[in-house]
Design a protein around this motif. Structure first.
Motif, mmCIF file in Angstrom:
data_model
loop_
_atom_site.group_PDB
_atom_site.id
_atom_site.type_symbol
_atom_site.label_atom_id
_atom_site.label_comp_id
_atom_site.label_asym_id
_atom_site.label_seq_id
_atom_site.Cartn_x
_atom_site.Cartn_y
_atom_site.Cartn_z
ATOM 1 N N ALA A 4 0.783 -1.156 -0.121
ATOM 2 C CA ALA A 4 0.090 0.183 0.175
ATOM 3 C C ALA A 4 0.906 1.365 -0.020
ATOM 4 O O ALA A 4 0.476 2.355 -0.645
ATOM 5 N N VAL A 5 1.704 1.296 0.632
ATOM 6 C CA VAL A 5 2.745 2.436 0.797
ATOM 7 C C VAL A 5 3.563 2.524 -0.489
ATOM 8 O O VAL A 5 3.598 3.728 -1.118
ATOM 9 N N PHE A 6 3.992 1.517 -1.032
ATOM 10 C CA PHE A 6 4.443 1.614 -2.631
ATOM 11 C C PHE A 6 3.763 2.171 -3.392
ATOM 12 O O PHE A 6 3.943 3.072 -4.163
ATOM 13 N N LEU A 7 2.323 1.708 -3.524
ATOM 14 C CA LEU A 7 1.517 2.238 -4.592
ATOM 15 C C LEU A 7 1.204 3.813 -4.093
ATOM 16 O O LEU A 7 1.210 4.387 -5.130
ATOM 17 N N ILE A 8 1.119 4.167 -2.958
ATOM 18 C CA ILE A 8 0.899 5.586 -2.812
ATOM 19 C C ILE A 8 2.158 6.540 -3.186
ATOM 20 O O ILE A 8 1.768 7.417 -3.814
ATOM 21 N N GLU A 9 3.463 5.921 -2.839
ATOM 22 C CA GLU A 9 4.709 6.723 -3.069
ATOM 23 C C GLU A 9 4.608 6.615 -4.661
ATOM 24 O O GLU A 9 5.032 7.777 -5.198
ATOM 25 N N PHE A 10 4.492 5.503 -5.357
ATOM 26 C CA PHE A 10 4.881 5.655 -6.867
ATOM 27 C C PHE A 10 3.516 6.209 -7.541
ATOM 28 O O PHE A 10 4.176 6.969 -8.532
ATOM 29 N N GLY A 11 2.459 6.267 -7.120
ATOM 30 C CA GLY A 11 1.619 6.888 -7.549
ATOM 31 C C GLY A 11 1.516 8.478 -7.654
ATOM 32 O O GLY A 11 1.481 9.141 -8.417
ATOM 33 N N ALA A 12 2.047 8.919 -6.235
ATOM 34 C CA ALA A 12 2.536 10.194 -6.105
ATOM 35 C C ALA A 12 3.426 10.789 -7.015
ATOM 36 O O ALA A 12 3.404 11.755 -7.701
ATOM 37 N N SER A 53 9.439 2.590 -2.355
ATOM 38 C CA SER A 53 9.401 2.539 -4.016
ATOM 39 C C SER A 53 10.676 3.064 -4.498
ATOM 40 O O SER A 53 10.722 2.824 -5.692
ATOM 41 N N GLU A 54 11.680 3.114 -3.747
ATOM 42 C CA GLU A 54 12.999 3.488 -4.316
ATOM 43 C C GLU A 54 13.532 2.437 -5.312
ATOM 44 O O GLU A 54 14.091 2.665 -6.336
ATOM 45 N N GLU A 55 13.334 1.172 -4.765
ATOM 46 C CA GLU A 55 13.999 0.004 -5.479
ATOM 47 C C GLU A 55 13.254 -0.177 -7.022
ATOM 48 O O GLU A 55 13.672 -0.116 -8.202
ATOM 49 N N PHE A 56 11.821 0.186 -7.075
ATOM 50 C CA PHE A 56 11.029 -0.117 -8.329
ATOM 51 C C PHE A 56 11.598 1.066 -9.015
ATOM 52 O O PHE A 56 11.728 1.004 -10.500
ATOM 53 N N VAL A 57 11.707 2.153 -8.622
ATOM 54 C CA VAL A 57 12.159 3.580 -9.289
ATOM 55 C C VAL A 57 13.395 3.415 -10.021
ATOM 56 O O VAL A 57 13.604 3.725 -11.240
ATOM 57 N N ALA A 58 14.424 2.438 -9.317
ATOM 58 C CA ALA A 58 15.911 2.185 -9.838
ATOM 59 C C ALA A 58 15.574 1.240 -10.898
ATOM 60 O O ALA A 58 16.346 1.628 -11.963
ATOM 61 N N ILE A 59 14.710 0.464 -11.119
ATOM 62 C CA ILE A 59 14.571 -0.513 -12.226
ATOM 63 C C ILE A 59 13.914 0.284 -13.390
ATOM 64 O O ILE A 59 14.230 0.225 -14.492
ATOM 65 N N GLY A 60 13.014 1.176 -13.164
ATOM 66 C CA GLY A 60 12.077 1.940 -14.029
ATOM 67 C C GLY A 60 13.003 2.991 -14.552
ATOM 68 O O GLY A 60 13.083 3.142 -15.929
ATOM 69 N N ALA A 61 14.243 3.359 -13.823
ATOM 70 C CA ALA A 61 15.056 4.603 -14.412
ATOM 71 C C ALA A 61 16.293 3.537 -15.518
ATOM 72 O O ALA A 61 16.268 4.229 -16.564
ATOM 73 N N GLU A 62 16.364 2.591 -15.270
ATOM 74 C CA GLU A 62 17.225 1.725 -16.257
ATOM 75 C C GLU A 62 16.572 1.308 -17.436
ATOM 76 O O GLU A 62 17.193 1.559 -18.694
ATOM 77 N N ASP A 267 8.476 8.316 -22.684
ATOM 78 C CA ASP A 267 8.572 9.496 -21.831
ATOM 79 C C ASP A 267 8.306 9.228 -20.355
ATOM 80 O O ASP A 267 8.677 10.089 -19.496
ATOM 81 N N LEU A 268 7.472 8.220 -19.965
ATOM 82 C CA LEU A 268 7.194 7.864 -18.599
ATOM 83 C C LEU A 268 8.722 7.317 -17.994
ATOM 84 O O LEU A 268 8.914 8.092 -16.954
ATOM 85 N N PHE A 269 9.017 6.569 -18.586
ATOM 86 C CA PHE A 269 10.523 5.969 -17.906
ATOM 87 C C PHE A 269 11.468 6.916 -17.904
ATOM 88 O O PHE A 269 12.653 6.799 -16.978
ATOM 89 N N ALA A 270 11.631 7.791 -18.827
ATOM 90 C CA ALA A 270 12.724 8.976 -19.012
ATOM 91 C C ALA A 270 12.511 9.710 -17.738
ATOM 92 O O ALA A 270 13.203 10.097 -17.147
#
Length: 438
Positions: A4-12, A53-62, A267-270
């Motif tokens: 739930a925290v992950f979804l809130i953070e990443f959605g924000a 959400s930081e780990e997921f953000v790292a994968i998205g950045a790659e 555009d999203l992942f960049a």
């Protein structure tokens, strides 16, 4: 609870990026500095550090880096690249000399060592294709006679990236001279093989990937890109180079369809990538490096203007077009951050990340301004000195040396029959096509 925290953070994060992008579009400037600032706000030392959400953000950045390079490759055919290499390599050499060397010199003067010098050379060398493409469209210069010269320099920078990225990957990995040479040889061999296959069998490759169903086309192209990028990274070549080569190998309707389908994902992942870079930069570390970053930004803005002016003059463009070409090339952005991000991940120099962030923030903001105002300022100074502002006889009348073949079918950066001809200006050739690196 964790999910739930992950979804809130990443959605924000995604919602915030969307609002920042709309704000930037409203005032007609690049959203890149806003994305970087958002990352600074949510990173270590920021206003509201992220957690779940930081780990997921790292994968998205790659994935963002991979998609940036894939879309870059889709803009060109192998014949485009070969043509540019043959006709415009002197401009590429001048570009490298004037813009990479100041970055290397700055790193050595700051005492960061030779590896950081190679990294910072790339940061100051590569212009921002995304910002420049947008600026050319916003200013109505896609049909201008100097535009093919600008795009030639950008294409040569793309080609150089295929060699440069494996070099810094090997350096950052700390491998020895022999192992580094093997890595570079593999990278060059793979790049040469892909170009050969694309020239000789490009239609067959595209036919294999092609599908009338957008869903299947998206899955095949994206899956192939991630697979090749992963194999390239396993060989210590660079996932970004692998993605770039996949884009080059595709052509025609496949490239057009893939470009359309993948643009929103890119555009999203960049955007996520820029946020990720900011997350790993402590805002408190920027003030100590802001002055040297600002000084280097001013120096390399001037060297980019000189590069564009020289290249346009070589192509027979008039005086006004030369200044416009130089001013347009100033912006740095996505690729400078990509290069700096590799160094930050390797941990070679703690100050390099904050320095690159400050440097890009400065130039991504002033780049559109130099594109708009360099030529009028140069004309004003010339009038004050009493120097004629009109081109000499024949200056600007000669046709511009072709930068490249037109981009692959479907590029929206071509404007035939441009009516953006300034009154009395001989620097614009109505109806000239221009290709874009987006």
């Amino acid at each position: 609870m964790h999910s739930a925290v992950f979804l809130i953070e990443f959605g924000a994060i995604i919602l915030g990026l969307g609002l920042l992008g709309r704000f930037a579009a409203r005032f007609s400037f690049s959203p890149i500095p806003l994305y970087l600032l958002a990352g600074l706000a949510f990173g270590n030392g920021g206003l509201l550090p992220l957690g779940a959400s930081e780990e997921f953000v790292a994968i998205g950045a790659e994935i963002g880096v991979i998609l940036l390079l894939l879309m870059l490759g889709l803009e060109y055919t192998a014949s485009d690249l070969v043509s540019n290499l043959k006709t415009q390599y002197p401009a590429g050499l001048v570009d490298f000399t004037l813009n990479a060397l100041p970055g290397a010199a700055a790193a050595l003067l700051l005492g960061w060592g030779p590896v950081a010098a190679v990294v910072l050379a790339g940061v100051t060398w590569i212009s921002s294709s995304g910002v420049i493409a947008k600026v050319l469209g916003d200013l109505g210069r896609l049909g201008n006679r100097e535009t093919p010269v600008i795009l030639s320099i950008l294409v040569l920078e793309d080609l150089a990236m295929a060699v440069y990225l494996p070099i810094i990957t090997a350096l950052l990995a700390g491998v020895g001279l022999a192992a580094g040479s093997v890595t570079l040889a593999i990278a060059l061999g793979v790049a040469g093989l892909v170009l050969f296959l694309a020239l000789r069998y490009g239609r067959l490759i595209s036919r294999f990937v092609s599908s009338d169903d957008p869903e299947k086309l998206l899955l095949v192209v994206l899956g192939l890109t991630l697979l090749v990028a992963g194999v390239a990274q396993q060989l210590q070549v660079s996932a970004a180079v692998g993605a770039f080569l996949v884009g080059i190998a595709l052509s025609g309707e496949v490239a057009e369809g893939a470009h359309t389908l993948l643009s929103p994902l890119r555009d999203l992942f960049a955007a996520v990538f820029f946020v990720f870079f900011g997350l790993h930069t402590d805002p408190a570390s920027i003030p100590p490096v802001i002055l040297p970053a600002l000084a280097l930004a001013i120096v390399t803005a001037l060297t980019k203007i000189a590069t564009g002016h020289w290249a346009a003059r070589r192509a027979g463009i008039g005086v006004k077009g030369r200044w416009r070409a130089g001013g347009t090339l100033v912006a740095r952005g996505e690729f400078s951050i990509v290069i700096a991000g590799l160094a930050v991940s390797a941990g070679i120099q703690p100050q390099l990340g904050p320095f690159a962030t400050a440097y890009v923030l400065v130039l991504v903001v002033i780049g559109p301004l130099t594109a708009r105002f360099t030529e009028p300022i140069a004309a004003h100074l010339a009038r004050r000195r009493g120097t004629p502002t009109t081109p000499a006889a024949g200056d600007g009348a000669a046709p511009a040396e072709p930068a490249a073949d037109l981009p692959k079918a479907g590029s929206d950066d071509v404007e035939a029959g441009s009516d953006d001809v300034e009154a009395g200006s001989d620097d614009v050739e109505a109806g000239s096509g221009a290709s874009g690196r987006a």
